[in-house]
Scaffold this motif. Structure first.
Motif, short mmCIF file in Angstrom:
data_model
loop_
_atom_site.label_atom_id
_atom_site.label_comp_id
_atom_site.label_asym_id
_atom_site.label_seq_id
_atom_site.Cartn_x
_atom_site.Cartn_y
_atom_site.Cartn_z
N GLU A 39 13.26 73.25 107.07
CA GLU A 39 12.76 72.96 105.72
C GLU A 39 13.57 71.87 105.03
OE1 GLU A 39 12.78 76.67 103.57
OE2 GLU A 39 11.49 77.63 105.05
N GLY A 40 14.87 71.86 105.24
CA GLY A 40 15.73 70.93 104.52
C GLY A 40 15.93 69.59 105.20
N TYR A 41 15.56 69.47 106.46
CA TYR A 41 15.74 68.23 107.20
C TYR A 41 14.75 67.19 106.67
CZ TYR A 41 16.23 65.23 111.39
OH TYR A 41 16.45 64.19 112.26
N LYS A 42 15.25 66.05 106.28
CA LYS A 42 14.41 65.02 105.66
C LYS A 42 13.36 64.46 106.63
CE LYS A 42 17.77 63.93 102.17
NZ LYS A 42 18.71 62.98 101.61
N LYS A 119 3.50 68.63 118.62
CA LYS A 119 4.30 67.48 119.05
C LYS A 119 5.28 67.07 117.95
CE LYS A 119 3.68 62.65 120.41
NZ LYS A 119 2.68 61.59 120.59
N MET A 120 4.78 67.02 116.71
CA MET A 120 5.62 66.66 115.57
C MET A 120 6.74 67.69 115.38
SD MET A 120 6.10 67.42 111.95
CE MET A 120 4.72 68.49 111.79
N THR A 121 6.37 68.96 115.44
CA THR A 121 7.36 70.02 115.26
C THR A 121 8.40 69.97 116.38
OG1 THR A 121 5.72 71.42 114.17
CG2 THR A 121 7.66 72.53 115.06
N GLN A 122 7.98 69.75 117.60
CA GLN A 122 8.91 69.69 118.72
C GLN A 122 9.86 68.52 118.58
OE1 GLN A 122 9.14 72.22 121.05
NE2 GLN A 122 11.05 71.17 121.44
N THR A 123 9.39 67.39 118.08
CA THR A 123 10.24 66.23 117.86
C THR A 123 11.36 66.57 116.88
OG1 THR A 123 8.43 64.68 118.30
CG2 THR A 123 10.28 63.83 117.02
N VAL A 124 11.00 67.23 115.79
CA VAL A 124 11.99 67.62 114.78
C VAL A 124 12.97 68.64 115.35
CG1 VAL A 124 12.26 68.77 112.55
CG2 VAL A 124 10.49 67.04 112.83
N VAL A 125 12.45 69.62 116.07
CA VAL A 125 13.30 70.65 116.67
C VAL A 125 14.28 70.02 117.67
CG1 VAL A 125 13.29 72.66 118.22
CG2 VAL A 125 11.73 72.58 116.26
N LEU A 167 23.06 70.80 108.03
CA LEU A 167 21.94 70.12 107.37
C LEU A 167 22.40 68.82 106.70
CD1 LEU A 167 18.95 70.21 106.72
CD2 LEU A 167 19.49 71.58 104.71
N GLU A 168 23.55 68.87 106.06
CA GLU A 168 24.10 67.68 105.42
C GLU A 168 24.34 66.58 106.46
OE1 GLU A 168 28.32 66.68 103.38
OE2 GLU A 168 27.27 68.44 102.56
N GLY A 169 24.97 66.93 107.56
CA GLY A 169 25.24 65.96 108.62
C GLY A 169 23.98 65.47 109.30
N LEU A 170 23.04 66.37 109.50
CA LEU A 170 21.77 66.01 110.13
C LEU A 170 21.01 65.00 109.29
CD1 LEU A 170 19.83 66.76 112.51
CD2 LEU A 170 18.92 68.54 111.04
N ASN A 171 20.93 65.25 108.00
CA ASN A 171 20.24 64.31 107.10
C ASN A 171 20.99 62.99 107.00
OD1 ASN A 171 17.90 65.75 106.43
ND2 ASN A 171 19.01 66.97 104.91
N ALA A 172 22.30 63.02 106.98
CA ALA A 172 23.09 61.79 106.95
C ALA A 172 22.83 60.96 108.21
CB ALA A 172 24.56 62.11 106.80
N GLN A 173 22.78 61.64 109.35
CA GLN A 173 22.50 60.94 110.61
C GLN A 173 21.10 60.35 110.59
OE1 GLN A 173 21.96 63.37 114.13
NE2 GLN A 173 22.94 61.81 115.40
N TYR A 174 20.12 61.09 110.09
CA TYR A 174 18.75 60.60 110.03
C TYR A 174 18.64 59.36 109.14
CZ TYR A 174 13.77 60.34 109.05
OH TYR A 174 12.49 59.90 108.89
N GLU A 175 19.35 59.40 108.03
CA GLU A 175 19.30 58.28 107.08
C GLU A 175 20.19 57.12 107.52
OE1 GLU A 175 20.36 60.36 103.48
OE2 GLU A 175 18.24 60.69 102.99
#
Length: 177
Positions: A39-42, A119-125, A167-175
């Motif tokens: 839910e929190g992953y951008k 497919k979209m969900t698996q990519t995020v997972v 979650l903080e690190g994951l979003n930072a990596q994504y951005e």
């Protein structure tokens, strides 16, 4: 004998301190709440928005085709009384074929939507799993449990919850930070 005992005692003390420190950091049981990560992953939000836009277009196509078919049916019902028996049969067959094609198209679109959602969900997972794996390695966790309300972890102290840090690190990596 005292000369040997003192160095052995110092070595034993150092070994004890090291083992206490290493056992605390490497054997700590921690977990992440998978639902909160999703839910929190951008990227989840970005992917979901793109998926919803595509779904809306596909559903609009279906709606347009259904409206066209309904208009043809209404037109047929109005003109039916002035048609010959052969024309009525041909028109009914034509409308039946178009309805069947529309139904087949709707089913194909539904299947496509489901496949793209998976497919979209698996990519995020996959992103989340890869990040958690790296996070665990970098922070020397031998295992990170995933909790998701399905009974995997029934209770854990709040101090064991790494969800917000991950979650903080994951979003930072994504951005790209």
């Amino acid at each position: 004998m005292n000369k040997i005992a003192l160095p052995i005692a110092i070595i034993a003390l150092i070994a004890s301190i090291f083992s206490i420190y290493s056992s605390k950091s490497s054997n700590e049981l921690v977990y992440v709440d998978v639902n909160k990560l999703l839910e929190g992953y951008k990227r989840t939000t970005v992917e979901r928005q793109a998926f919803n836009k595509k779904t809306e277009v596909l559903k609009a196509n279906i709606d347009s085709l259904a409206t066209n078919w309904q208009n043809e049916l209404k037109s047929y019902e109005k003109e039916r009384s002035g048609m010959t028996k052969k024309e009525v049969e041909l028109k009914q067959e034509l409308l039946g074929n178009k309805q069947q094609q529309l139904n087949n198209y709707q089913q194909a679109i539904q299947k496509q939507i489901q496949e793209e959602d998976q497919k979209m969900t698996q990519t995020v997972v996959n992103d989340i799993n890869a990040y958690v794996k790296e996070y665990g390695k970098e922070n020397s966790y031998p295992i990170i449990f995933g909790a998701g309300g399905s009974g995997n972890i029934m209770y854990a102290e709040d101090a064991s919850d790494l969800t917000s840090k991950v979650l903080e690190g994951l979003n930072a990596q994504y951005e790209g930070k």
